[in-house]
Write a protein that holds these residues in place. Structure first.
Motif, PDB file in Angstrom:
ATOM      1  N   THR A   1       0.821  -1.495  -0.088  1.00  0.00           N
ATOM      2  CA  THR A   1      -0.232  -0.020   0.078  1.00  0.00           C
ATOM      3  C   THR A   1       1.128   1.241   0.250  1.00  0.00           C
ATOM      4  O   THR A   1       1.867   1.642   0.745  1.00  0.00           O
ATOM      5  N   PRO A   2       0.481   2.185  -0.766  1.00  0.00           N
ATOM      6  CA  PRO A   2       0.957   3.266  -1.001  1.00  0.00           C
ATOM      7  C   PRO A   2       1.471   4.050   0.615  1.00  0.00           C
ATOM      8  O   PRO A   2       0.444   3.941   1.416  1.00  0.00           O
ATOM      9  N   ALA A   3       2.689   4.967   0.409  1.00  0.00           N
ATOM     10  CA  ALA A   3       3.062   5.051   2.248  1.00  0.00           C
ATOM     11  C   ALA A   3       1.850   6.205   2.417  1.00  0.00           C
ATOM     12  O   ALA A   3       1.451   7.469   1.463  1.00  0.00           O
ATOM     13  N   LYS A   4       1.467   6.707   3.306  1.00  0.00           N
ATOM     14  CA  LYS A   4       0.354   7.826   3.704  1.00  0.00           C
ATOM     15  C   LYS A   4       1.246   8.933   3.974  1.00  0.00           C
ATOM     16  O   LYS A   4       2.621   8.903   4.842  1.00  0.00           O
ATOM     17  N   VAL A   5       0.705  10.090   3.168  1.00  0.00           N
ATOM     18  CA  VAL A   5       1.977  11.570   3.573  1.00  0.00           C
ATOM     19  C   VAL A   5       1.450  12.423   4.687  1.00  0.00           C
ATOM     20  O   VAL A   5       0.392  12.678   5.508  1.00  0.00           O
TER      21      VAL A   5
END
Length: 98
Positions: free
Chosen positions: A94-98
């Protein structure tokens, strides 16, 4: 005395194994009324695609009781594709949250 399979049982076994049978193959195996046995199977919800090739007829099994027939090669291909899809999900991050 051995139990002998009926003509219908021999055709059914061949269809389940290979997914097709030819009229000439039936004749070589002493099944003289192949088309009649195919009709008997159609009454049991077997669906066939028939191909005429000169002096022979080929009966391809399409489905049984509404379930599409897959021969061994098709089943193996489907399992391989499913394994590839599952591997993709296993490797997905899953993409890292910014």
């Amino acid at each position: 005395m051995k139990n002998k399979l009926s003509q219908l049982e021999r055709i059914r076994a061949r269809l389940h194994d290979r997914g097709m049978i030819t009229r000439n193959e039936c004749l070589r195996n002493f099944i003289t009324r192949c088309a009649a046995r195919i009709i008997d199977l159609e009454k049991q919800d077997y669906v066939f695609r028939t191909e005429e090739t000169g002096a022979d007829f080929i009966y391809y099994l399409v489905s049984i009781n509404g379930v599409t027939y897959l021969n061994a090669a098709q089943r193996a291909q489907m399992l391989k594709e499913n394994d590839e899809r599952l591997a993709w999900f296993d490797n997905y991050q899953t993409p890292a949250k910014v």
